[in-house]
Design a protein around this motif. Structure first.
Motif, short mmCIF file in Angstrom:
data_model
loop_
_atom_site.label_atom_id
_atom_site.label_comp_id
_atom_site.label_asym_id
_atom_site.label_seq_id
_atom_site.Cartn_x
_atom_site.Cartn_y
_atom_site.Cartn_z
N TRP A 1 0.83 -1.20 0.00
CA TRP A 1 0.00 0.00 0.00
C TRP A 1 0.87 1.25 0.00
O TRP A 1 0.55 2.24 -0.66
N LEU A 2 1.96 1.23 0.75
CA LEU A 2 2.85 2.39 0.79
C LEU A 2 3.40 2.67 -0.60
O LEU A 2 3.46 3.81 -1.05
N GLU A 3 3.76 1.62 -1.33
CA GLU A 3 4.25 1.78 -2.70
C GLU A 3 3.15 2.33 -3.61
O GLU A 3 3.38 3.24 -4.41
N ALA A 4 1.95 1.80 -3.48
CA ALA A 4 0.83 2.23 -4.33
C ALA A 4 0.40 3.67 -4.05
O ALA A 4 -0.05 4.37 -4.96
N LEU A 5 0.51 4.10 -2.81
CA LEU A 5 -0.01 5.41 -2.41
C LEU A 5 1.05 6.46 -2.11
O LEU A 5 0.70 7.59 -1.75
N SER A 6 2.32 6.13 -2.24
CA SER A 6 3.37 7.04 -1.78
C SER A 6 3.26 8.43 -2.40
O SER A 6 3.37 9.44 -1.71
N GLY A 7 3.06 8.52 -3.70
CA GLY A 7 2.93 9.83 -4.34
C GLY A 7 1.70 10.57 -3.87
O GLY A 7 1.72 11.79 -3.69
N GLU A 8 0.61 9.85 -3.65
CA GLU A 8 -0.64 10.47 -3.21
C GLU A 8 -0.50 11.05 -1.81
O GLU A 8 -1.02 12.13 -1.51
N LEU A 9 0.24 10.37 -0.95
CA LEU A 9 0.38 10.82 0.43
C LEU A 9 1.25 12.07 0.57
O LEU A 9 1.26 12.70 1.61
N ARG A 10 1.93 12.44 -0.50
CA ARG A 10 2.79 13.64 -0.48
C ARG A 10 2.13 14.83 -1.17
O ARG A 10 2.73 15.90 -1.23
N LYS A 11 0.94 14.66 -1.69
CA LYS A 11 0.24 15.75 -2.37
C LYS A 11 -0.26 16.77 -1.35
O LYS A 11 -0.49 16.44 -0.18
N PRO A 12 -0.43 18.03 -1.78
CA PRO A 12 -0.84 19.08 -0.84
C PRO A 12 -2.10 18.74 -0.03
O PRO A 12 -2.15 19.01 1.17
N TYR A 13 -3.11 18.16 -0.67
CA TYR A 13 -4.35 17.87 0.09
C TYR A 13 -4.09 16.86 1.20
O TYR A 13 -4.67 16.96 2.28
N ALA A 14 -3.23 15.86 0.95
CA ALA A 14 -2.94 14.85 1.97
C ALA A 14 -2.13 15.46 3.11
O ALA A 14 -2.37 15.16 4.29
N LEU A 15 -1.18 16.31 2.78
CA LEU A 15 -0.39 16.99 3.82
C LEU A 15 -1.26 17.92 4.64
O LEU A 15 -1.13 17.99 5.87
N ASP A 16 -2.17 18.64 3.97
CA ASP A 16 -3.10 19.52 4.69
C ASP A 16 -4.01 18.71 5.63
O ASP A 16 -4.26 19.11 6.77
#
Length: 87
Positions: A16-31
């Motif tokens: 899951w970390l591999e599949a979602l790594s880019g998504e988890l670094r996007k501005p909305y996820a960080l916010d």
């Protein structure tokens, strides 16, 4: 914010970390992560589930075994009920 865990730190299942790594670094996820961390520290009511259970459903099933993910929103009614899985 103090005590703010990054989403990648909470998601430890490798597929899951591999599949979602880019998504988890996007501005909305960080916010979202900053918002939840702030609420955990300053809200007058508890925030569920506890951090170690945020990705519990993903930790129990590898990405390649999943056909669909259903995300729902229902408040937990008391301590000890939030376990990170749907009902």
């Amino acid at each position: 914010a103090g005590g703010a865990a990054k989403l990648e730190e909470l998601l430890v299942e490798e597929t899951w970390l591999e599949a979602l790594s880019g998504e988890l670094r996007k501005p909305y996820a960080l916010d979202l992560c900053r918002f939840v961390a702030h609420e955990r520290l300053h809200a007058k009511v508890p925030v569920y589930p506890p951090p170690h259970l945020v990705f519990h459903a993903l930790h129990t099933t590898p990405f390649h075994n999943v056909k669909a993910v259903i995300i729902g929103q229902d408040p937990y009614h008391g301590p000890g009920q939030a376990m990170g899985l749907s009902f």
